[in-house]
Design a protein around this motif. Structure first.
Motif, PDB file in Angstrom:
ATOM      1  N   LEU A 195       0.805  -1.222   0.000  1.00 14.32           N
ATOM      2  CA  LEU A 195       0.000   0.000   0.000  1.00 14.32           C
ATOM      3  C   LEU A 195       0.835   1.269   0.000  1.00 14.32           C
ATOM      4  O   LEU A 195       0.395   2.313  -0.482  1.00 14.32           O
ATOM      5  CB  LEU A 195      -0.945   0.010   1.210  1.00 14.32           C
ATOM      6  CG  LEU A 195      -2.041  -1.058   1.221  1.00 14.32           C
ATOM      7  CD1 LEU A 195      -2.829  -1.003   2.529  1.00 14.32           C
ATOM      8  CD2 LEU A 195      -2.977  -0.872   0.029  1.00 14.32           C
ATOM      9  N   THR A 196       2.051   1.194   0.529  1.00 13.10           N
ATOM     10  CA  THR A 196       2.912   2.380   0.586  1.00 13.10           C
ATOM     11  C   THR A 196       3.897   2.443  -0.583  1.00 13.10           C
ATOM     12  O   THR A 196       4.728   3.359  -0.626  1.00 13.10           O
ATOM     13  CB  THR A 196       3.693   2.415   1.910  1.00 13.10           C
ATOM     14  OG1 THR A 196       4.443   1.200   2.045  1.00 13.10           O
ATOM     15  CG2 THR A 196       2.746   2.548   3.096  1.00 13.10           C
ATOM     16  N   LEU A 197       3.822   1.478  -1.511  1.00  9.73           N
ATOM     17  CA  LEU A 197       4.702   1.535  -2.679  1.00  9.73           C
ATOM     18  C   LEU A 197       4.292   2.738  -3.528  1.00  9.73           C
ATOM     19  O   LEU A 197       3.152   2.822  -3.987  1.00  9.73           O
ATOM     20  CB  LEU A 197       4.562   0.248  -3.498  1.00  9.73           C
ATOM     21  CG  LEU A 197       5.523   0.070  -4.675  1.00  9.73           C
ATOM     22  CD1 LEU A 197       6.962  -0.057  -4.178  1.00  9.73           C
ATOM     23  CD2 LEU A 197       5.139  -1.156  -5.504  1.00  9.73           C
ATOM     24  N   PRO A 198       5.196   3.708  -3.747  1.00  7.86           N
ATOM     25  CA  PRO A 198       4.821   4.929  -4.473  1.00  7.86           C
ATOM     26  C   PRO A 198       4.289   4.624  -5.872  1.00  7.86           C
ATOM     27  O   PRO A 198       4.676   3.611  -6.478  1.00  7.86           O
ATOM     28  CB  PRO A 198       6.142   5.710  -4.543  1.00  7.86           C
ATOM     29  CG  PRO A 198       6.946   5.192  -3.402  1.00  7.86           C
ATOM     30  CD  PRO A 198       6.592   3.733  -3.291  1.00  7.86           C
ATOM     31  N   PRO A 199       3.410   5.479  -6.391  1.00  6.29           N
ATOM     32  CA  PRO A 199       2.822   5.235  -7.712  1.00  6.29           C
ATOM     33  C   PRO A 199       3.852   4.985  -8.810  1.00  6.29           C
ATOM     34  O   PRO A 199       3.676   4.090  -9.638  1.00  6.29           O
ATOM     35  CB  PRO A 199       2.014   6.506  -7.970  1.00  6.29           C
ATOM     36  CG  PRO A 199       1.639   6.986  -6.615  1.00  6.29           C
ATOM     37  CD  PRO A 199       2.814   6.657  -5.741  1.00  6.29           C
ATOM     38  N   GLN A 200       4.930   5.760  -8.833  1.00 10.44           N
ATOM     39  CA  GLN A 200       5.942   5.589  -9.871  1.00 10.44           C
ATOM     40  C   GLN A 200       6.608   4.228  -9.784  1.00 10.44           C
ATOM     41  O   GLN A 200       6.781   3.534 -10.791  1.00 10.44           O
ATOM     42  CB  GLN A 200       7.000   6.692  -9.764  1.00 10.44           C
ATOM     43  CG  GLN A 200       8.151   6.584 -10.756  1.00 10.44           C
ATOM     44  CD  GLN A 200       7.783   7.021 -12.161  1.00 10.44           C
ATOM     45  OE1 GLN A 200       6.650   7.434 -12.403  1.00 10.44           O
ATOM     46  NE2 GLN A 200       8.720   6.937 -13.097  1.00 10.44           N
ATOM     47  N   GLN A 201       6.948   3.819  -8.570  1.00 13.37           N
ATOM     48  CA  GLN A 201       7.557   2.503  -8.389  1.00 13.37           C
ATOM     49  C   GLN A 201       6.560   1.398  -8.709  1.00 13.37           C
ATOM     50  O   GLN A 201       6.923   0.352  -9.253  1.00 13.37           O
ATOM     51  CB  GLN A 201       8.069   2.348  -6.953  1.00 13.37           C
ATOM     52  CG  GLN A 201       9.423   2.980  -6.701  1.00 13.37           C
ATOM     53  CD  GLN A 201       9.934   2.637  -5.305  1.00 13.37           C
ATOM     54  OE1 GLN A 201       9.675   3.352  -4.346  1.00 13.37           O
ATOM     55  NE2 GLN A 201      10.639   1.539  -5.192  1.00 13.37           N
ATOM     56  N   SER A 202       5.309   1.614  -8.367  1.00  7.49           N
ATOM     57  CA  SER A 202       4.276   0.634  -8.681  1.00  7.49           C
ATOM     58  C   SER A 202       4.182   0.426 -10.182  1.00  7.49           C
ATOM     59  O   SER A 202       4.063  -0.702 -10.670  1.00  7.49           O
ATOM     60  CB  SER A 202       2.922   1.091  -8.137  1.00  7.49           C
ATOM     61  OG  SER A 202       2.933   1.223  -6.732  1.00  7.49           O
TER      62      SER A 202
END
Length: 363
Positions: free
Chosen positions: A157-164
């Motif tokens: 849930l805390t994985l940033p959007p860019q990294q996701s």
């Protein structure tokens, strides 16, 4: 129906929300009592939290995992595992932590538990990529297949959007290449198409709303499916290029996958028409390579190697390294065509749509 072979890995998978609470039980289930926790330096806090959860079952924490699994870091981790008398390893994080756990297992035969926090998918494989002297090599061995994977949606849930986004595109590459692998089979082809479809639907949602649990769950499930594809069949040109770019030029792993994938697909399109149709259908696009490029663009992922730090003067070396060792690929390797592929990827050019699988960019 063509003859095929399919090997199912003997890995225990636990999937859900809050499943990290089962870690201590899984350590004991393996017959272990001294777990070495592994992570990268930025995820040291997560590793320490797991160690606290394990209490006396935790032998210590090693938080030096790095991209591309450098052998010198593996040597330090193996030494620490032996000094602590560890009887298993627990990796938390993405491909870097997972890779380190595999490398330790290769040298020690210690069982592994993995808690993925990204969509790398490598936790589901018996594949290890390692870097030595600026060269990345891969191996397959049952010794590096993790015994247990604990998929906890809450950890993503805390994985940033860019990294996701880039992590998801990295995983999609496994499914894409599985569809035109020379050793593909009906099982992995079904899994691959479903994985691409699930990611195509979930990634835009979680990039827009990172706390969307349903989208996160779908993406994590898709990542596992992609890892199953990677484990069951051989990868082709795309992965060779990404390993070259990572090993020689130290480009970030997931980002390189995001950039290269549309161009590698365009390269192979003339020789893999059926696979291209399945990829396009799963993407909801009219063309596989263009659909992948547009998805990356929509997610805000990088679309050029220049943005990752590659220089125009690096193209010749990268193309030569990718072509130097023969390997099966739908379309024969041609140094000029590989140079054109990498040049387009360097500048972030949008691939040219194929025509019924007969023509493509780099043809």
């Amino acid at each position: 129906m063509q003859p095929f072979a399919y090997n199912a890995p003997a890995t225990r998978v636990i999937f859900g929300s809050g499943t990290r609470a089962s870690l201590a039980d899984e350590v004991r289930r393996l017959g272990c009592r001294r777990a070495l926790l592994l992570s990268t330096a930025p995820q040291r806090g997560e590793a320490d939290a797991l160690a606290a959860d394990l209490g006396p079952l935790a032998a210590g924490v090693f938080a030096e995992a790095a991209m591309h699994t450098p052998i010198e870091i593996t040597a330090r981790a193996v030494a620490q595992a032996r000094a602590l008398d560890a009887d298993c390893v627990v990796a938390i994080g993405g491909g870097s932590a997972t890779g380190l756990g595999k490398a330790i297992a290769l040298h020690t035969d210690l069982p592994q538990i993995v808690l993925p926090t990204t969509y790398a998918g490598s936790e589901a494989t018996a594949i290890l990529g390692q870097t030595e002297g600026g060269r990345k090599t891969t191996l397959r061995s049952p010794k590096v297949q993790p015994e247990v994977i604990i998929y906890d949606v809450d950890l993503t849930l805390t994985l940033p959007p860019q990294q996701s986004a880039v992590s998801g595109l990295n995983a999609i590459a496994h499914a894409v290449e599985a569809l035109y692998a020379h050793d593909r089979n009906p099982v992995t082809s079904l899994i691959a198409a479903e994985a691409i479809r699930r990611f195509t639907q979930s990634l835009p949602k979680l990039v827009a709303a990172p706390d969307d649990r349903e989208a996160r769950s779908d993406a994590l499930y898709a990542a596992w499916l992609c890892g199953c594809c990677l484990n069951a069949v051989s990868m082709r040109l795309h992965h060779k290029l990404c390993h070259t770019l990572g090993g020689i030029f130290d480009l970030p792993h997931a980002e390189a996958h995001a950039v290269i994938l549309p161009h590698a697909v365009a390269y192979n399109a003339p020789a893999a028409g059926d696979a291209m149709q399945r990829i396009a259908f799963a993407l909801g696009a009219s063309d596989a390579s263009v659909g992948l490029y547009d998805l990356a663009n929509r997610l805000g992922a990088p679309t050029s190697l220049a943005a990752l730090g590659l220089q125009p003067s690096d193209i010749d070396r990268a193309a030569a390294a990718a072509a130097e060792t023969p390997y099966p690929n739908p379309r024969p390797l041609s140094l000029p065509a590989l140079h054109a592929l990498l040049s387009d990827a360097l500048h972030g050019a949008r691939p040219i749509a194929s025509s019924s699988g007969r023509e493509a960019s780099h043809a």
